[in-house]
Enzyme design. Structure first.
Site, PDB file in Angstrom:
ATOM      1  N   TYR A 144      -2.869  -1.785  10.258  1.00  7.40           N
ATOM      2  CA  TYR A 144      -2.849  -2.023   8.815  1.00  7.40           C
ATOM      3  C   TYR A 144      -1.566  -1.476   8.203  1.00  7.40           C
ATOM      4  O   TYR A 144      -0.893  -2.159   7.419  1.00  7.40           O
ATOM      5  CB  TYR A 144      -4.070  -1.367   8.172  1.00  7.40           C
ATOM      6  CG  TYR A 144      -4.125  -1.512   6.672  1.00  7.40           C
ATOM      7  CD1 TYR A 144      -4.642  -2.661   6.087  1.00  7.40           C
ATOM      8  CD2 TYR A 144      -3.662  -0.501   5.833  1.00  7.40           C
ATOM      9  CE1 TYR A 144      -4.697  -2.808   4.707  1.00  7.40           C
ATOM     10  CE2 TYR A 144      -3.704  -0.634   4.449  1.00  7.40           C
ATOM     11  CZ  TYR A 144      -4.228  -1.788   3.895  1.00  7.40           C
ATOM     12  OH  TYR A 144      -4.271  -1.922   2.526  1.00  7.40           O
TER      13      TYR A 144
ATOM     14  N   SER B 133       0.856  -1.186   0.000  1.00  8.55           N
ATOM     15  CA  SER B 133       0.000   0.000   0.000  1.00  8.55           C
ATOM     16  C   SER B 133       0.888   1.231   0.000  1.00  8.55           C
ATOM     17  O   SER B 133       2.051   1.169   0.441  1.00  8.55           O
ATOM     18  CB  SER B 133      -0.876   0.005   1.264  1.00  8.55           C
ATOM     19  OG  SER B 133      -1.492   1.262   1.461  1.00  8.55           O
TER      20      SER B 133
END
Length: 239
Positions: free
Chosen positions: A147, A134
């Site tokens: 996350y 990400s």
């Protein structure tokens, strides 16, 4: 890398970015197996000609089920795409299980699949591992601490194994999506990249042999980070 004729395994391939990656790999001539947790979504993928494996990657049993189902198959492309968020709150011990679930799915499972499928990948004339991290692996946001930590960990792992495999037939690719329109981001406002466009950049990266695919707005984040990591962190921490 020539995609046509290759056998690919895409985790989390029945929905979101993973589904689009699977569809586009299939469109490029690959045979594709997808994993997922929803029997309904897996049935829909099977109807489109995909191999399917049901497995929860947050569990050892789920990882073992996937490894067992692909044993002996000539996997040439492994896409570690499956990922989940976390409802972790810093001052709430009760949310530690949510954090652990996120860590097992986003970090432990890709490491396990890379490790256990590497022997099969090595037998192919050319092969690829694609780890989907990400833009938040570059600079975290405060609202997604666990996350972000899992994606940063997977980024570091990917860079390390890329070096270890640099003289082998296995190319190691990191794909860094921005905020993408998926079920995971359904409650978030602001500009989002479509899953189709994000997948297209990732599949193009596989085909052209890139080591890192910065999709959409992540290209700008990478540029800012290259100039000033501190500035990138200040921008993203409140994102």
């Amino acid at each position: 890398m020539e995609i046509r004729g290759k056998l690919a395994l895409v985790t989390g391939g029945s929905d979101g970015i993973g589904r689009e990656i699977a569809l586009q790999l299939q469109g490029a001539g690959a045979d594709v197996i997808v994993t997922g947790r929803s029997s309904e979504k897996l049935q829909a993928m099977a109807a489109l000609g995909f191999g399917t494996i049901s497995g929860d990657l947050s569990t050892t049993a789920g990882v073992d089920a996937i490894i067992g189902d692909v044993a002996g198959k000539p996997i040439a492309i492994l896409v570690n795409n499956a990922g989940v968020g976390s409802e972790y709150e810093l001052d709430q011990p009760a949310t530690l299980e949510s954090a652990a679930h996120c860590i097992r799915t986003n970090l432990d499972a890709p490491i396990a699949l890379c490790t256990q499928l590497l022997p099969a990948l090595r037998t192919q004339p050319e092969a690829a591992i694609v780890n989907v991290t990400s833009g938040l692996a570059i600079a975290p946001r405060a609202g997604g601490s666990i996350y972000c930590a899992t994606k940063a960990g997977l980024r570091s792992y990917t860079q390390a194994i890329r070096h270890l495999l640099k003289d082998s037939n296995v190319r190691v690719i990191e794909a860094l999506p921005p905020v993408v329109e998926t079920n995971m981001t359904a409650g978030r406002s602001g500009k989002k990249m479509s899953a189709h466009d994000c997948a297209a950049e990732i599949v193009r990266g596989i085909r052209t042999g890139k080591s890192e695919v910065n999709a959409g707005m992540v290209k700008i984040l990478r540029l800012v980070h290259s100039i000033s990591p501190a500035l990138a962190r200040r921008i993203m921490i409140q994102f």
